[in-house]
Design an enzyme around this catalytic site. Structure first.
Site, short mmCIF file in Angstrom:
data_model
loop_
_atom_site.label_atom_id
_atom_site.label_comp_id
_atom_site.label_asym_id
_atom_site.label_seq_id
_atom_site.Cartn_x
_atom_site.Cartn_y
_atom_site.Cartn_z
N SER A 118 0.97 11.78 -15.79
CA SER A 118 -0.44 12.77 -15.77
C SER A 118 0.27 14.17 -17.11
O SER A 118 0.53 15.40 -15.98
CB SER A 118 -1.35 12.68 -14.95
OG SER A 118 -2.41 13.06 -15.54
N ASP A 138 1.19 -1.18 -0.06
CA ASP A 138 0.12 -0.17 0.12
C ASP A 138 0.71 1.08 0.16
O ASP A 138 1.83 1.52 1.38
CB ASP A 138 -1.05 0.62 1.64
CG ASP A 138 -1.29 1.49 0.71
OD1 ASP A 138 -1.60 1.92 0.48
OD2 ASP A 138 -2.86 1.28 2.31
N THR A 185 0.03 8.97 -1.92
CA THR A 185 -0.13 7.95 -2.56
C THR A 185 0.22 7.97 -3.94
O THR A 185 1.31 6.84 -4.23
CB THR A 185 -1.56 7.49 -2.81
OG1 THR A 185 -2.11 7.52 -1.57
CG2 THR A 185 -1.48 6.67 -3.61
N TYR A 203 -7.06 23.16 0.25
CA TYR A 203 -6.70 21.97 -0.63
C TYR A 203 -7.63 22.38 -1.54
O TYR A 203 -9.19 22.88 -1.12
CB TYR A 203 -7.47 21.49 -0.02
CG TYR A 203 -7.49 19.45 -0.36
CD1 TYR A 203 -6.33 18.94 -0.79
CD2 TYR A 203 -8.84 19.09 -0.41
CE1 TYR A 203 -6.72 18.10 -1.74
CE2 TYR A 203 -8.80 17.87 -1.35
CZ TYR A 203 -7.16 17.60 -1.50
OH TYR A 203 -7.17 15.96 -2.35
N ASN A 226 3.15 2.76 -10.47
CA ASN A 226 1.90 3.26 -11.36
C ASN A 226 0.79 3.63 -10.50
O ASN A 226 -0.42 3.65 -10.76
CB ASN A 226 2.03 1.95 -12.19
CG ASN A 226 0.64 1.79 -13.15
OD1 ASN A 226 0.17 2.39 -13.94
ND2 ASN A 226 -0.66 0.78 -12.94
#
Length: 256
Positions: free
Chosen positions: A113, A31, A79, A135, A58
């Site tokens: 991206s 994770d 993440t 945010y 990825n």
């Protein structure tokens, strides 16, 4: 395969082996939003004495509501960038040994991206990573994808300075029909309807990743950003080596 969901990983492994009986595929739990999980995975992998030729970073989440990771870091940054940053760092010695022993170029591939162009105006909000009041879910996603590009650029510089036969690149896979849009109902609805006609399917979306990871034409190419299997220019922040160095130091400090 390093997977968060071992049940899903088992299904994918079985599907691959069914299609390609000679394939040797293992799944290990990871994770990337948890630095403890990254450390556990890397320790287990390194202790097995396996070679490591290619690392594809990825995993990702997109445009999630504001949340903190288990390490109290904004979840998209944790993440999409920081987990991969630490994972790469911890596996690098194994990659160096493999490259030397096999006399074959190692490759590190960060899946970024075109959304890096929609990062916050300052690029990386070093002083406001966890600021909920400022945010923006898409700005934070863009920030994390910009971080993927900057990480690959700075890593490529370090590898070159060390004289190591390993490259590091980043890429835009294209807009693909996957469950990445799970946090956004409107985008998810678009993907499930019109998206199937205009977006890339998964094999098309994986094509640039496979090209950068495997193709002989990419031999010796490092620190670049790719789109549609061609070198492509990121925005000015994605080419800013001072920003890349600052992010490297910032990330190192967070994973200490």
């Amino acid at each position: 395969m390093a997977v968060r969901n071992m049940a899903a990983g088992k299904d994918v492994r079985e599907a691959i082996v069914k299609e390609i009986p000679s394939a040797k595929v293992d799944a290990m739990e990871l994770d990337v939003s948890s630095l403890a999980s990254v450390r556990k995975f890397a320790s287990e992998y390194n202790s097995q004495g396996r070679p490591l030729n290619i690392l594809i970073n990825n995993a990702g989440i997109m445009a999630s509501p504001f949340m903190l990771s288990k390490d109290n870091i904004e979840l998209q940054f944790a993440t999409n960038h920081l987990g991969h940053f630490l994972l790469t760092h911890l596996l690098l010695d194994t990659m160096k040994k493999t490259a030397q022993k096999s006399s074959r170029e190692g490759r590190i591939v960060n899946v970024s991206s075109e959304a890096h162009r929609f990062a916050y105006s300052e690029g990386i909000r070093f002083d406001k990573i966890n600021d909920e009041s400022a945010y923006n879910s898409f700005g934070a996603y863009g920030q994390s994808k910009l971080a993927n590009i900057l990480h690959a650029k700075e890593l490529a510089k370090h590898l070159k300075e060390d004289g190591v036969n390993i490259t590091a690149n980043s890429l835009h896979p294209g807009s693909i029909v996957t469950n990445l849009f799970r946090y956004n109902g409107i985008l998810r609805g678009f993907c499930n309807t019109v998206g199937k006609l205009v977006l890339k399917n998964i094999p098309q979306g994986a094509a640039t990743t496979c090209y950068v990871a495997l193709h002989p034409q990419v031999q010796g190419v490092s620190g670049e950003y790719f789109s549609d299997s061609n070198i492509y220019k990121p925005n000015s922040q994605g080419q800013n080596m001072e920003l890349a160095k600052k992010l490297w130091d910032f990330s190192m400090n967070l994973v200490k």
